[in-house]
Write a protein that holds these residues in place. Sequence first.
Motif, short mmCIF file in Angstrom:
data_model
loop_
_atom_site.label_atom_id
_atom_site.label_comp_id
_atom_site.label_asym_id
_atom_site.label_seq_id
_atom_site.Cartn_x
_atom_site.Cartn_y
_atom_site.Cartn_z
N GLU A 56 0.99 -1.21 -0.02
CA GLU A 56 0.02 0.09 0.02
C GLU A 56 0.96 1.21 -0.15
O GLU A 56 0.58 2.14 -0.61
CB GLU A 56 -1.04 0.01 1.12
N ILE A 57 1.97 1.41 0.69
CA ILE A 57 2.66 2.32 0.76
C ILE A 57 3.33 2.44 -0.51
O ILE A 57 3.62 3.63 -0.93
CB ILE A 57 3.66 2.35 2.06
N GLU A 58 3.94 1.34 -1.16
CA GLU A 58 4.86 1.59 -2.38
C GLU A 58 3.97 2.00 -3.34
O GLU A 58 4.50 2.78 -4.54
CB GLU A 58 5.38 0.02 -2.69
N SER A 59 2.41 1.96 -3.51
CA SER A 59 1.90 2.57 -4.38
C SER A 59 1.61 3.85 -4.51
O SER A 59 1.36 4.57 -5.42
CB SER A 59 0.26 1.72 -4.25
N ALA A 60 2.04 4.43 -3.37
CA ALA A 60 2.08 6.11 -3.37
C ALA A 60 3.39 6.73 -3.11
O ALA A 60 3.72 7.79 -3.21
CB ALA A 60 1.21 6.48 -2.23
N ARG A 61 4.62 6.03 -2.81
CA ARG A 61 5.58 6.51 -2.52
C ARG A 61 6.77 5.67 -2.97
O ARG A 61 6.93 4.15 -2.98
CB ARG A 61 5.71 6.64 -0.88
N VAL A 99 10.21 3.63 -1.97
CA VAL A 99 10.58 2.90 -0.83
C VAL A 99 11.78 2.10 -1.08
O VAL A 99 12.10 1.39 -2.00
CB VAL A 99 9.56 1.93 -0.51
N GLN A 100 12.72 2.07 0.04
CA GLN A 100 13.99 1.52 -0.19
C GLN A 100 14.26 0.70 1.04
O GLN A 100 14.20 0.92 2.27
CB GLN A 100 15.08 2.45 -0.06
N TYR A 101 14.71 -0.40 0.71
CA TYR A 101 14.72 -1.71 1.92
C TYR A 101 16.17 -1.36 2.67
O TYR A 101 17.01 -0.88 2.02
CB TYR A 101 15.02 -2.87 1.13
N VAL A 102 15.94 -1.47 3.88
CA VAL A 102 17.18 -1.30 4.69
C VAL A 102 17.55 -2.54 5.35
O VAL A 102 18.63 -3.12 5.26
CB VAL A 102 16.89 -0.17 6.07
N ASP A 103 16.62 -3.29 6.08
CA ASP A 103 16.87 -4.53 6.68
C ASP A 103 15.73 -5.32 7.21
O ASP A 103 14.73 -4.70 7.19
CB ASP A 103 18.13 -4.37 7.70
N SER A 104 16.02 -6.61 7.66
CA SER A 104 14.86 -7.28 8.30
C SER A 104 15.16 -8.46 9.14
O SER A 104 16.66 -8.79 8.97
CB SER A 104 13.75 -7.89 7.06
N SER A 117 11.02 -5.64 9.60
CA SER A 117 11.57 -5.09 8.62
C SER A 117 11.62 -3.55 8.53
O SER A 117 10.60 -2.98 9.02
CB SER A 117 10.85 -5.66 7.16
N THR A 118 12.49 -3.06 7.82
CA THR A 118 12.77 -1.46 8.03
C THR A 118 13.07 -0.92 6.73
O THR A 118 13.84 -1.70 5.81
CB THR A 118 14.10 -0.90 8.82
N GLY A 135 17.31 15.09 5.78
CA GLY A 135 17.21 14.06 4.87
C GLY A 135 16.24 14.26 4.04
O GLY A 135 15.32 14.91 4.03
N GLU A 136 16.04 13.10 3.11
CA GLU A 136 14.87 13.05 1.97
C GLU A 136 13.86 12.05 2.39
O GLU A 136 13.03 11.63 1.36
CB GLU A 136 15.49 12.85 0.69
N ASN A 137 13.95 11.54 3.46
CA ASN A 137 12.98 10.10 3.70
C ASN A 137 13.02 10.06 5.10
O ASN A 137 13.46 10.88 6.19
CB ASN A 137 13.68 8.64 3.05
N VAL A 138 11.99 9.13 5.60
CA VAL A 138 11.60 8.58 7.04
C VAL A 138 11.93 7.24 6.91
O VAL A 138 12.03 6.62 5.99
CB VAL A 138 10.15 9.20 7.58
N ARG A 139 12.27 6.63 8.45
CA ARG A 139 12.28 5.39 8.36
C ARG A 139 11.05 4.88 8.62
O ARG A 139 10.49 5.17 9.67
CB ARG A 139 13.58 5.09 9.48
N ALA A 140 10.62 3.46 8.16
CA ALA A 140 9.22 2.88 8.37
C ALA A 140 9.63 1.65 8.80
O ALA A 140 10.28 0.78 8.27
CB ALA A 140 8.52 3.11 7.30
N PHE A 141 9.05 1.14 9.78
CA PHE A 141 8.99 -0.10 10.36
C PHE A 141 7.95 -0.98 10.52
O PHE A 141 6.75 -0.43 10.59
CB PHE A 141 9.49 0.20 12.00
N PHE A 142 8.04 -2.22 10.01
CA PHE A 142 7.07 -3.16 9.83
C PHE A 142 7.23 -4.26 10.73
O PHE A 142 8.15 -4.83 10.93
CB PHE A 142 7.02 -3.49 8.43
#
Length: 184
Positions: free
Chosen positions: A40-45, A47-52, A61-62, A82-89
């Motif tokens: 859902e988030i990737e459909s609007a923004r 996103v870059q994988y950090v780790d899991s 996952s982050t 910066g140009e982004n926020v960190r999102a935690f799942f």
Amino acid sequence: MKWLMGILITVLMLVPMQSGAFQNEPNGFRDLYWGESLTEIESARTVQYVDSKQEYGDEYSTYYVDFKDGESKVLSGVPIAGENVRAFFYNGKLWRVDFEFHEDPNGWDSSYEKLKLAMIQLYGRPDEVINEKTFSECLWVGETTTIELLRIVTIKRDKAACVVNLKSTKTSNEISNPARGSGW
């Protein structure tokens, strides 16, 4: 005696009851909502994988989530670094968002103090405040969201960081449950 009881009941009715929520409590950050999937988030923004990692059968996952073109990179008058926020799942669902601000280690131009004043105006008095030499924190705990404003300074006072964490209160409580993963 009846008049005293009447006064007591009237006073109790005037005292606001604490429901666990704070004023203007958000349900995420801007258009990132608790419980949303990565898809859902990737459909609007972007996103870059950090780790899991996997722990007790749960998946954490982050990702970095970029700001949209034209989206404000300012929070309560303070520029976000910066140009982004960190999102935690947690198990595939958004539960936490972190973002950083530039911070003067000497406190002369403190993002932490500016944000603290703005957040008190917006959310009311914090539930918890810690002020130490190298660590400061304000914490608002709501039914839906927990907001943590942090200022961390190195012992040499040569570096400092200011961070805002927004978390799903429900998921945060679920993650911190000590019976989780114990088979009970």
